[in-house]
Design a protein around this motif. Structure first.
Motif, short mmCIF file in Angstrom:
data_model
loop_
_atom_site.label_atom_id
_atom_site.label_comp_id
_atom_site.label_asym_id
_atom_site.label_seq_id
_atom_site.Cartn_x
_atom_site.Cartn_y
_atom_site.Cartn_z
N LEU A 128 38.28 28.05 52.93
CA LEU A 128 37.24 28.31 51.94
C LEU A 128 36.06 27.39 52.15
N PRO A 129 34.89 27.88 52.55
CA PRO A 129 33.73 27.00 52.66
C PRO A 129 33.28 26.55 51.28
N VAL A 130 32.88 25.27 51.20
CA VAL A 130 32.49 24.73 49.90
C VAL A 130 31.28 25.48 49.35
N ASP A 131 30.44 26.04 50.22
CA ASP A 131 29.26 26.77 49.74
C ASP A 131 29.64 28.09 49.08
N ALA A 132 30.79 28.63 49.42
CA ALA A 132 31.27 29.83 48.73
C ALA A 132 32.01 29.46 47.46
N LEU A 133 32.72 28.32 47.50
CA LEU A 133 33.50 27.90 46.34
C LEU A 133 32.59 27.45 45.20
N PHE A 134 31.53 26.68 45.54
CA PHE A 134 30.58 26.19 44.55
C PHE A 134 29.17 26.50 45.03
N GLY A 135 28.87 27.74 45.23
CA GLY A 135 27.58 28.09 45.81
C GLY A 135 26.68 28.90 44.90
N ASP A 136 26.87 28.80 43.60
CA ASP A 136 26.09 29.60 42.66
C ASP A 136 24.92 28.83 42.05
N GLY A 137 24.58 27.68 42.65
CA GLY A 137 23.50 26.86 42.10
C GLY A 137 23.98 25.78 41.16
N THR A 138 25.25 25.83 40.76
CA THR A 138 25.84 24.79 39.92
C THR A 138 26.47 23.73 40.81
N PRO A 139 26.17 22.44 40.58
CA PRO A 139 26.77 21.40 41.43
C PRO A 139 28.29 21.44 41.38
N PRO A 140 28.95 21.01 42.44
CA PRO A 140 30.41 20.96 42.44
C PRO A 140 30.92 19.90 41.47
N PRO A 141 32.22 19.91 41.15
CA PRO A 141 32.74 18.99 40.14
C PRO A 141 33.09 17.60 40.68
N TYR A 142 32.44 17.16 41.73
CA TYR A 142 32.66 15.81 42.27
C TYR A 142 31.30 15.22 42.63
N ASP A 143 31.19 13.90 42.48
CA ASP A 143 29.95 13.24 42.86
C ASP A 143 30.17 12.14 43.90
N VAL A 144 31.41 12.02 44.38
CA VAL A 144 31.73 11.07 45.45
C VAL A 144 32.54 11.81 46.51
N LEU A 145 32.16 11.59 47.76
CA LEU A 145 32.92 12.12 48.89
C LEU A 145 33.57 10.94 49.61
N PHE A 146 34.79 11.15 50.09
CA PHE A 146 35.54 10.07 50.71
C PHE A 146 36.27 10.60 51.93
N ALA A 147 36.20 9.85 53.03
CA ALA A 147 36.88 10.27 54.26
C ALA A 147 37.41 9.05 54.99
N LEU A 148 38.60 9.19 55.54
CA LEU A 148 39.15 8.24 56.50
C LEU A 148 39.23 9.01 57.80
N HIS A 149 38.24 8.81 58.67
CA HIS A 149 38.06 9.68 59.83
C HIS A 149 39.19 9.49 60.83
N ASN A 150 39.62 10.61 61.39
CA ASN A 150 40.66 10.58 62.42
C ASN A 150 40.37 11.60 63.51
N TYR A 151 39.08 11.71 63.91
CA TYR A 151 38.77 12.60 65.01
C TYR A 151 39.54 12.17 66.25
N PRO A 152 40.00 13.14 67.05
CA PRO A 152 40.73 12.75 68.26
C PRO A 152 39.84 11.93 69.19
N ALA A 153 40.39 10.80 69.63
CA ALA A 153 39.63 9.92 70.53
C ALA A 153 39.77 10.44 71.96
N VAL A 154 38.72 11.03 72.48
CA VAL A 154 38.73 11.57 73.83
C VAL A 154 37.70 10.79 74.65
N PRO A 155 38.14 9.81 75.44
CA PRO A 155 37.17 9.05 76.23
C PRO A 155 36.56 9.94 77.31
N LEU A 156 35.31 9.63 77.66
CA LEU A 156 34.63 10.33 78.74
C LEU A 156 35.07 9.68 80.04
N GLU A 157 35.99 10.30 80.75
CA GLU A 157 36.56 9.72 81.96
C GLU A 157 35.88 10.33 83.18
#
Length: 463
Positions: free
Chosen positions: A356-385
């Protein structure tokens, strides 16, 4: 098989201008699968919900959707082979050959160009004094992050190659966030390394491309399964008020942040004993801080998720990221172990809705019910070899995430993005200067440390 062959023959007999329309009409009559699949045909597709928002915003805020990073390459670099490898990556991933074209009848449409267009500028700085060369590199890195890219013209990437010494180069990539997310960096670098090593025998394109995903998302959201999932998910947040929109609007600020090691280590150890990941443990502590701040017995926090819910998407370049709202219940004053169990369930439930894209879930012009975003990033570490090349990451300007992750940045206080390295947890907080001060952001993080400290010393005490 015979029926499919007859259908293919009938489509081939149609005039070219009607062939793609016939394919679209046939596709519309077929059930929408639960996951993206390769589409039939190569014609235009509707953009994703996030692309629509970024496209609209960049009309008035140029470069708002530009991401950039830089690499130092030390060793005997073959510039010709690197150029061929870069072109090969653009050829392999349709997202990097995408244009968004206006249409007066159907709305904007994504087109994928047949041939890649590599935009690479070079500069030889070997004659510069060391200090002047370093200043030029820093300026080029900063300018790359402000490069005005344009989804409409197809100028969605731009590269700079700076030669700073006979065997030292800096490669800078600017990419449009409508077609390139954080996970894509790893895919891009892995493919670039493979193409550099293999030469003309570049890897085959992935079986599932971003345009396949975009078409699937449009059909799935309009179909019965997507409509039903949207309704169920909206019901979860029906009682949560929308975030307050700052009357002064949005003005970005960045702040380096770090969590105190002692309280965090003790809190994470407690979380691990309850089967909670570090992300879940930190999220639970943040929920306590926000619930206190808002005077509520629940908290909703947005977290960016990779959105690659189908395995074939993991090898594709594209913008699949979505924000998953997580509602954490603190009613009844639970102790921290009980809160961890509630958080673990809430996270698992929320991540099951990455389609579900957040723009479809809360995309009617009304702000979403959160005002803080939080992430602990874990993108795969792929070195340029690259053979014979030592690769290092160069620091650059902080990323711009609030406008990517939030349908309404003026209704967001901060986006805290952390990483865990060598036992330390830190990163960057991007915040709205009109809505919160740097001290206020630090206060949120200090609150996390306080909650973890109290939880470790008296885990069963009511929160």
């Amino acid at each position: 098989m015979a029926g499919q062959a007859a259908l293919d023959g009938a489509l081939a007999a149609l005039p070219e201008d009607r062939r793609e329309l016939a394919r679209l009409l046939l596709a519309a009559r077929q059930p929408v699968p639960a996951h993206p699949v390769p589409r039939s045909g190569t014609g235009p597709v509707p953009p994703t919900a996030l692309q629509n928002r970024l496209w609209s915003r960049e009309r008035t805020h140029p470069a708002v959707a530009t991401g950039s990073h830089a690499l130092r390459l030390t060793g005997p670099l073959d510039q010709g082979r690197l150029t061929e490898a870069l072109t090969g990556v653009l050829r392999r991933h349709g997202a990097l050959r995408t244009r968004l074209v206006r249409s007066t009848t159907e709305g904007p449409r994504l087109y994928v160009d047949e041939e890649p267009a590599l935009r690479l500028t070079r500069a030889d700085l070997t004659g510069f004094p060391a200090r002047a060369a370093a200043e030029r590199v820093a300026r080029e890195v900063a300018e790359s992050a402000s490069t005005v890219l344009d989804l409409e013209t197809g100028r969605t990437s731009a590269f700079r190659l700076l030669r700073t010494a006979p065997d030292e180069h800096v490669l800078i990539l600017a990419s449009h966030l409508a077609v390139f997310d954080g996970w894509s960096s790893g895919v891009f670098l892995a493919d670039l390394a493979a193409g550099y090593r293999a030469g003309p025998a570049e890897p085959a394109p992935p079986g599932l491309q971003f345009a396949d995903y975009a078409q699937w998302q449009h059909r799935w959201l309009a179909g019965p399964d997507g409509t039903a999932e949207l309704a169920r998910r909206r019901a979860v947040f029906a009682a949560d008020p929308p975030a307050a929109r700052c009357p002064a609007g949005f003005d970005r600020g960045h702040l380096p942040v770090r969590l105190a090691r002692g309280p965090v280590e003790a809190g994470l150890a407690l979380g691990a004993g309850e089967g909670a990941t570090p992300f879940m443990t930190l999220l639970a502590a943040l929920a306590v801080v926000l619930a206190r701040r808002q005077g509520r017995t629940s908290a909703v926090i947005g977290t960016p998720a990779a959105g690659r819910f189908a395995a074939p998407l993991e090898g594709a370049v594209g913008q699949f990221t979505t924000v998953v709202p997580i509602r954490i219940d603190l009613a009844g004053g639970p102790g921290f172990p009980e809160l961890l169990r509630r958080t673990r369930t809430a996270v698992a439930e929320a991540l099951g809705h990455q389609r579900l894209p957040v723009d479809a879930l809360f995309g009617d012009g009304t702000p979403p019910p959160y005002d803080v975003l939080f992430a602990l990033h874990n993108y795969p570490a792929v070195p340029l070899e690259l053979p014979g090349i030592e690769v290092g990451q160069l620091p650059g300007p902080p990323a711009r995430h609030l406008e990517l992750y939030s349908p309404d940045p003026a209704a967001t206080l901060a986006c805290v993005g952390l990483v865990e390295r060598d036992g330390e947890i830190g990163g960057t907080a991007e915040y709205n200067r009109h809505a919160i001060t740097p001290e206020g952001v630090r206060g949120l993080l200090a609150g996390i440390e306080e909650v973890l400290h109290r939880a470790a010393t008296a885990p069963d005490s009511p929160l």
